[in-house]
Design an enzyme around this catalytic site. Structure first.
Site, PDB file in Angstrom:
ATOM      1  CE1 TYR A  67      -4.443  -0.852  -0.603  1.00 38.31           C
ATOM      2  CE2 TYR A  67      -3.353  -2.847   0.461  1.00 38.31           C
ATOM      3  CZ  TYR A  67      -4.432  -2.132  -0.102  1.00 38.31           C
ATOM      4  OH  TYR A  67      -5.716  -2.911  -0.853  1.00 38.31           O
ATOM      5  CD  GLN A 101     -16.654  -0.301  -9.605  1.00 39.52           C
ATOM      6  OE1 GLN A 101     -16.602  -1.576  -9.390  1.00 39.52           O
ATOM      7  NE2 GLN A 101     -16.536   0.130 -10.736  1.00 39.52           N
ATOM      8  CG  ASP A 104      -7.967   7.216  -8.311  1.00 43.98           C
ATOM      9  OD1 ASP A 104      -8.829   7.756  -8.035  1.00 43.98           O
ATOM     10  OD2 ASP A 104      -7.851   6.666  -9.414  1.00 43.98           O
ATOM     11  CG  HIS A 119     -14.408  -0.634  -3.790  1.00 44.25           C
ATOM     12  ND1 HIS A 119     -14.393  -1.021  -5.057  1.00 44.25           N
ATOM     13  CD2 HIS A 119     -15.468  -0.900  -3.355  1.00 44.25           C
ATOM     14  CE1 HIS A 119     -15.273  -1.757  -5.348  1.00 44.25           C
ATOM     15  NE2 HIS A 119     -16.073  -2.024  -4.375  1.00 44.25           N
ATOM     16  CD  GLU A 216     -11.541  -5.370 -22.988  1.00 40.24           C
ATOM     17  OE1 GLU A 216     -10.671  -5.323 -24.078  1.00 40.24           O
ATOM     18  OE2 GLU A 216     -11.458  -5.777 -22.110  1.00 40.24           O
TER      19      GLU A 216
HETATM   20  P1  OAD Z   1     -11.366  -3.576 -13.919  1.00 44.22           P
HETATM   21  O1  OAD Z   1      -9.591  -3.675 -13.683  1.00 44.22           O
HETATM   22  O2  OAD Z   1     -11.719  -4.772 -13.545  1.00 44.22           O
HETATM   23  O3  OAD Z   1     -11.762  -3.099 -15.080  1.00 44.22           O
HETATM   24  C1  OAD Z   1     -11.231  -1.969 -15.950  1.00 44.22           C
HETATM   25  C2  OAD Z   1     -11.787  -1.587 -16.921  1.00 44.22           C
HETATM   26  O4  OAD Z   1     -11.601  -0.155 -17.548  1.00 44.22           O
HETATM   27  C3  OAD Z   1     -12.079  -2.691 -18.171  1.00 44.22           C
HETATM   28  O5  OAD Z   1     -13.194  -2.999 -18.566  1.00 44.22           O
HETATM   29  C4  OAD Z   1     -11.281  -2.046 -19.217  1.00 44.22           C
HETATM   30  O6  OAD Z   1     -11.425  -2.370 -20.633  1.00 44.22           O
HETATM   31  C5  OAD Z   1     -11.402  -0.475 -19.071  1.00 44.22           C
HETATM   32  N1  OAD Z   1     -10.441   0.491 -19.557  1.00 44.22           N
HETATM   33  C6  OAD Z   1      -9.024   0.282 -19.627  1.00 44.22           C
HETATM   34  N2  OAD Z   1      -8.554   1.602 -19.733  1.00 44.22           N
HETATM   35  C7  OAD Z   1      -9.602   2.352 -20.353  1.00 44.22           C
HETATM   36  C8  OAD Z   1      -9.894   3.636 -20.679  1.00 44.22           C
HETATM   37  N3  OAD Z   1      -8.506   4.538 -21.066  1.00 44.22           N
HETATM   38  N4  OAD Z   1     -10.954   4.300 -20.838  1.00 44.22           N
HETATM   39  C9  OAD Z   1     -12.040   3.580 -20.641  1.00 44.22           C
HETATM   40  N5  OAD Z   1     -11.912   2.148 -20.143  1.00 44.22           N
HETATM   41  C10 OAD Z   1     -10.781   1.449 -19.854  1.00 44.22           C
HETATM   42  O7  OAD Z   1     -11.527  -2.561 -12.829  1.00 44.22           O
HETATM   43  P2  OAD Z   1     -12.903  -2.350 -11.926  1.00 44.22           P
HETATM   44  O8  OAD Z   1     -14.009  -2.767 -12.711  1.00 44.22           O
HETATM   45  O9  OAD Z   1     -12.718  -0.887 -11.473  1.00 44.22           O
HETATM   46  O10 OAD Z   1     -12.023  -3.732  -5.937  1.00 44.22           O
HETATM   47  O11 OAD Z   1     -12.606  -3.278 -10.892  1.00 44.22           O
HETATM   48  C11 OAD Z   1     -13.869  -3.022  -9.823  1.00 44.22           C
HETATM   49  C12 OAD Z   1     -13.245  -3.647  -8.523  1.00 44.22           C
HETATM   50  O12 OAD Z   1     -12.403  -4.654  -8.679  1.00 44.22           O
HETATM   51  C13 OAD Z   1     -11.884  -2.579  -7.826  1.00 44.22           C
HETATM   52  O13 OAD Z   1     -12.656  -1.791  -7.235  1.00 44.22           O
HETATM   53  C14 OAD Z   1     -11.125  -3.523  -7.052  1.00 44.22           C
HETATM   54  C15 OAD Z   1     -11.002  -4.777  -7.844  1.00 44.22           C
HETATM   55  O14 OAD Z   1     -10.640  -5.979  -7.204  1.00 44.22           O
HETATM   56  C16 OAD Z   1     -11.412  -3.685  -4.542  1.00 44.22           C
HETATM   57  O15 OAD Z   1     -10.260  -3.535  -4.384  1.00 44.22           O
HETATM   58  C17 OAD Z   1     -12.572  -3.812  -3.562  1.00 44.22           C
END
Ligand code: OAD
Length: 251
Positions: A67, A101, A104, A119, A216
């Site tokens: 962290y 979620q 940062d 979160h 995507e």
């Molecule tokens: P993910 O890493 O699961 O998904 C990120 C998404 O962002 C994907 O669908 C990518 O295709 C998309 N992406 C990447 N770059 C992008 C860009 N420049 N513009 C638009 N989209 C883009 O992240 P989260 O959905 O946030 O939880 O994950 C949810 C939770 O899972 C997080 O908050 C965390 C993790 O485990 C905890 O820590 C409790």
């Protein structure tokens, strides 16, 4: 560049209440790694060793090191054009609620005023024994896992770990906002981590127009009214410059 549909323009023109639900993808262009996908954090690190309370009690030094590293990365980066465009949306609607979620703090740093952090927030910390809060400035110079000045308990980041409940107030306010949304954006999230991932469906059931922005398609895409494929740091400023300008012309 993605074109805005006339339907979206007309929805934005009339909307008093807009909700923006964000995930790691919105911060990717600021340099914060996402969790899933080829370069995702969870392909390199094990959440069961780093992001749960048992791991922390078992090995506080390892979890603190991880962290501290993430805190340093996040402190060194800036919000991107996507975060700033969302903050500017507040000029066009009565209510713009950001539900994120992400931990940062980039939405607030970009100027968004109503932000629900489902979160947690990596810049905040608390003692696991007495609950006393600590700023990063008070603990970042510790090499070893920091201890509470009041009771000597371990200090942890104020983020939601696996197996933990979401902060109740933030969650309840997010559900209320989703139920009242006229337009609901789901941006940069794979929409697979619940309960947060249920918010787009809650908004949809309540009648919101759902727009997904992602590089995507996701598991949620087929249920969105509109999917804008591309980087949020490019699509959102375009939305502000082109779509909102078209909407204003029709007022
Ligand atoms: P993910 O890493 O699961 O998904 C990120 C998404 O962002 C994907 O669908 C990518 O295709 C998309 N992406 C990447 N770059 C992008 C860009 N420049 N513009 C638009 N989209 C883009 O992240 P989260 O959905 O946030 O939880 O994950 C949810 C939770 O899972 C997080 O908050 C965390 C993790 O485990 C905890 O820590 C409790």
């Amino acid at each position: 560049m993605t074109q805005c549909s006339t339907r979206l323009i007309s929805k934005l023109k009339d909307a008093q209440s807009v909700v923006v639900f964000t995930g790691a993808g919105i911060s990717a262009e600021s340099g914060v790694p996402t969790f899933r996908g080829n370069d995702g954090l969870w392909t390199k690190f094990k959440p069961e060793e780093l992001a749960n309370v048992d791991a922390f009690i078992r090995n506080p030094e390892l979890v603190w090191e991880w962290y501290k590293h993430r805190k340093q990365i996040i402190a060194s980066i800036q919000p991107n054009a996507g975060h700033y465009a969302l903050a500017r949306m507040e000029q066009f609607h009565k209510h713009v609620t950001v539900i994120t979620q992400n931990i940062d703090n980039l939405h607030r740093r970009a100027g968004s005023t109503t932000v629900h952090e489902l979160h947690g927030n990596i810049e905040h910390n608390y003692c696991i024994d007495c609950g006393k809060y600590f700023d990063d400035q008070e603990i970042m110079n510790h090499d070893r896992a920091p201890r509470c000045s009041a009771c000597n308990g371990l200090i942890r980041p104020d983020v939601v770990w696996f197996g933990e409940l979401l902060p109740v107030e933030e969650w309840n306010e997010s559900v209320t906002a989703a139920e009242r949304a006229e337009v609901f954006f789901s941006i940069g999230t794979s929409a697979v981590v619940y309960p947060a991932a249920s918010l787009p469906m809650i908004a949809r059931r309540a009648g919101a127009y759902i727009v997904e922005i992602n590089i995507e398609p996701t598991e949620f895409s087929s249920r969105a009214d509109e999917v804008l494929l591309g980087k949020s740091g490019e699509i959102l400023p375009h939305l502000l410059e082109v779509c909102y300008q078209s909407a204003l012309k029709h007022i």
